[in-house]
Design a protein around this motif. Structure first.
Motif, short mmCIF file in Angstrom:
data_model
loop_
_atom_site.label_atom_id
_atom_site.label_comp_id
_atom_site.label_asym_id
_atom_site.label_seq_id
_atom_site.Cartn_x
_atom_site.Cartn_y
_atom_site.Cartn_z
N VAL A 104 0.87 -0.97 -0.11
CA VAL A 104 0.06 -0.11 -0.05
C VAL A 104 0.98 1.28 0.08
O VAL A 104 0.57 2.51 -0.69
CB VAL A 104 -1.14 -0.11 1.19
CG1 VAL A 104 -1.87 1.39 1.25
CG2 VAL A 104 -2.04 -1.23 1.12
N MET A 105 1.93 1.26 0.76
CA MET A 105 2.78 2.31 0.80
C MET A 105 3.64 2.78 -0.70
O MET A 105 3.68 4.01 -0.86
CB MET A 105 3.86 2.12 1.81
CG MET A 105 3.73 2.07 3.23
SD MET A 105 2.88 3.43 3.81
CE MET A 105 4.16 4.77 3.51
N SER A 106 3.76 1.62 -1.41
CA SER A 106 4.09 1.86 -2.45
C SER A 106 3.25 2.58 -3.56
O SER A 106 3.61 3.48 -4.49
CB SER A 106 4.71 0.40 -3.35
OG SER A 106 5.20 0.50 -4.54
N MET A 107 2.06 2.14 -3.43
CA MET A 107 0.83 2.51 -4.25
C MET A 107 0.63 4.13 -3.87
O MET A 107 0.50 5.04 -4.47
CB MET A 107 -0.48 1.75 -3.97
CG MET A 107 -0.36 0.57 -4.79
SD MET A 107 -0.10 0.60 -6.61
CE MET A 107 -1.47 1.71 -7.00
N LEU A 108 0.71 4.28 -2.67
CA LEU A 108 0.67 5.71 -2.14
C LEU A 108 1.70 6.65 -2.68
O LEU A 108 1.58 8.11 -3.16
CB LEU A 108 0.61 5.74 -0.62
CG LEU A 108 -0.57 5.38 0.10
CD1 LEU A 108 -0.47 5.46 1.71
CD2 LEU A 108 -1.80 5.97 -0.27
N GLN A 109 2.98 6.15 -2.85
CA GLN A 109 4.05 6.96 -3.54
C GLN A 109 3.59 7.32 -5.12
O GLN A 109 4.04 8.26 -5.42
CB GLN A 109 5.51 6.09 -3.20
CG GLN A 109 6.67 6.67 -3.99
CD GLN A 109 7.79 5.81 -3.80
OE1 GLN A 109 7.94 4.61 -3.13
NE2 GLN A 109 8.84 6.31 -4.32
N ALA A 110 3.30 6.07 -5.65
CA ALA A 110 3.02 6.18 -7.18
C ALA A 110 1.83 7.05 -7.11
O ALA A 110 1.69 8.04 -8.23
CB ALA A 110 2.36 4.68 -7.39
N GLY A 111 0.68 7.16 -6.18
CA GLY A 111 -0.38 7.92 -6.41
C GLY A 111 0.00 9.65 -6.32
O GLY A 111 -0.54 10.45 -7.07
N GLY A 112 1.33 9.77 -5.50
CA GLY A 112 1.64 11.24 -5.32
C GLY A 112 2.33 11.64 -6.76
O GLY A 112 1.97 12.81 -7.17
N ILE A 113 3.01 10.57 -7.33
CA ILE A 113 3.65 11.08 -8.78
C ILE A 113 2.51 11.16 -9.81
O ILE A 113 2.64 12.14 -10.53
CB ILE A 113 4.81 9.84 -8.91
CG1 ILE A 113 5.61 9.90 -8.14
CG2 ILE A 113 5.31 9.94 -10.58
CD1 ILE A 113 6.77 8.53 -8.35
N ILE A 114 1.50 10.37 -9.70
CA ILE A 114 0.54 10.43 -10.80
C ILE A 114 -0.27 11.73 -10.69
O ILE A 114 -0.44 12.43 -11.66
CB ILE A 114 -0.60 9.18 -10.62
CG1 ILE A 114 0.19 7.83 -10.88
CG2 ILE A 114 -1.48 9.42 -11.36
CD1 ILE A 114 -0.65 6.88 -10.36
N ALA A 115 -0.52 12.37 -9.39
CA ALA A 115 -1.19 13.51 -9.05
C ALA A 115 -0.32 14.62 -9.76
O ALA A 115 -0.76 15.72 -10.37
CB ALA A 115 -1.38 13.59 -7.75
#
Length: 440
Positions: free
Chosen positions: A382-393
């Motif tokens: 989940v932490m990796s996904m949250l990191q990816a979510g920030g980059i996507i935003a």
């Protein structure tokens, strides 16, 4: 006029005369068993099968006449039922011991030796319990006026089946369509069965009080039947669609996995009948003088130990090993694919949709990657996904690429079609997300 009763009541003397012929056969069976033990010979699977058949017939005879509800004959009937349960359990333990060398199990010598030692000890306990109950049943029958047969009058010798002798294997190989789908489905059922048993969180223990909590609290007839039915489906699927086919010949690990299906199947069958004996005929759950005596002849602490620490423990071990092999097989049959899907609206990959992605990948025990500018983020974290979510935003992306096996991507498509359940309930096809989320 009063309706006539469907049953004609007979007195106990009449029943004794009716019970004499089957009791005579029971005595011959006891003499044969006694002879086996006295000679030190192993009791064969064939004999246990014959023993169960004869005892089952006698139990049916007793039930037809309502002997279990008669004070004079109730103990006799309970003893017979207990012998039936033990003989079934012994049959399955003897079977796995006989078949163990032919299952192509990839175990080290230490594991082989430990299993065989525990199986032999379990069989020894079952044999002594059967023998004790036979003697008590014989004595009870004589107390009720039945005559025993002469000890020299034995039933015919039952021929043994030599497991290392067989006809040539020359059946034509079946050509199957949709081989990959069959193999994938089979492996998924194995993993599901393993997951169910692991989730029960039943651990080995030598403490009698802890064993009494496990059986029947966590492990009982109903739960064991659930496991049995699931694993039986796996074996049926294998024998119908995989056995003696070209794909079995081509995939070496498929040749091994059949043994890892059969072992837990037969061990759980033994656990089932031992649990049945404990729940129905031992004094811990349904107290009474008869059940107290049965628990002395088939010691209830030893019985619980064999259910949990032998039958269930090794069933769990072998199904987990089968699950590990199935993962390796899946790697050969599942080809990684990529798809592009929209991001969750309106907040992107925050905690909730990221958690759903993680649960989907864990459901199939498969990696799921979200790819941004050739950088992979593992959705199992989940932490990796949250990191990816920030980059996507930051980049203002509306669609992203995912990479995984087809099973994972198919569920991911459904999740995306429902906006990652941001404003919609979890769809029925992904109902497992709800239970997994509650479990975590």
């Amino acid at each position: 006029m009063e309706p006539k009763s469907l049953y004609q009541i007979i007195n106990e003397d009449e029943f004794r005369d009716l019970a004499q012929p089957p009791f005579f056969e029971f005595c011959k069976l006891f003499n044969k068993l006694n002879s086996k033990f006295a000679s030190g010979k192993e009791v064969s699977k064939k004999f246990y099968s014959h023993l169960h058949y004869e005892i089952d017939s006698l139990e049916s005879f007793l039930d037809d006449y309502g002997a279990r509800e008669n004070k004079k004959w109730s103990f006799f009937s309970e003893y017979i039922a207990s012998i039936r349960n033990l003989s079934l359990a012994a049959f399955y333990v003897r079977h796995v011991l006989d078949r163990y060398p032919y299952y192509n199990l990839q175990e080290n010598p230490e594991m082989d030796a430990a299993f065989k030692k525990n199986a032999d000890e379990t069989l020894s306990f079952l044999n002594s319990s059967i023998y004790n109950l036979f003697k008590e049943t014989l004595a009870t029958g004589q107390e009720n006026g039945l005559n025993a047969c002469d000890e020299t009058d034995h039933p015919p010798e039952i021929s043994e089946v030599l497991a290392n002798r067989r006809l040539p294997r020359n059946i034509s190989e079946d050509e199957m369509k949709d081989e990959s789908e069959r193999i994938i489905g089979l492996c998924e059922i194995i993993q599901n069965a393993s997951r169910m048993m692991v989730d029960s969180k039943i651990e080995s223990t030598t403490e009698p009080e802890e064993l009494k909590i496990i059986v029947p609290g966590k492990l009982n007839e109903k739960k064991i039947r659930e496991y049995l039915n699931l694993i039986h489906n796996v074996q049926s699927e294998y024998d119908t669609y995989v056995k003696n086919t070209k794909m079995e010949q081509d995939c070496e690990q498929l040749k091994y996995i059949r043994g890892y299906i059969s072992m837990p199947l037969h061990l759980l069958a033994a656990a089932l009948w031992l649990s049945h004996l404990y729940e129905r005929h031992e004094d811990a759950i349904r107290p009474g003088e008869c059940k107290r005596k049965i628990s002395m002849m088939a010691d209830k602490n030893d019985l619980l130990d064999k259910i949990v620490n032998f039958a269930y423990f090794y069933a769990l071990y072998f199904i987990q090993r089968g699950s590990e092999i199935s993962k390796d097989i899946l790697m050969q049959y599942l080809k990684t694919q990529k798809i592009i899907l929209p991001i969750p609206q309106p907040l992107g990959f925050h905690a909730r949709p990221s958690t759903y992605l993680s649960l989907i990948s864990r459901q199939y025990d498969s990696d799921l990657f979200l790819i941004v500018d050739d950088e992979k983020f593992n959705a199992r974290s989940v932490m990796s996904m949250l990191q990816a979510g920030g980059i996507i935003a930051d980049k203002g992306l509306q669609n992203v690429q995912f990479e995984s096996d087809p099973r994972v991507l198919e569920d991911l498509k459904i999740l995306a079609q429902n906006n990652y359940c941001e404003d919609k309930p979890i769809p029925q096809e992904l109902a497992y997300l709800r239970s997994q989320q509650n479990g975590s």
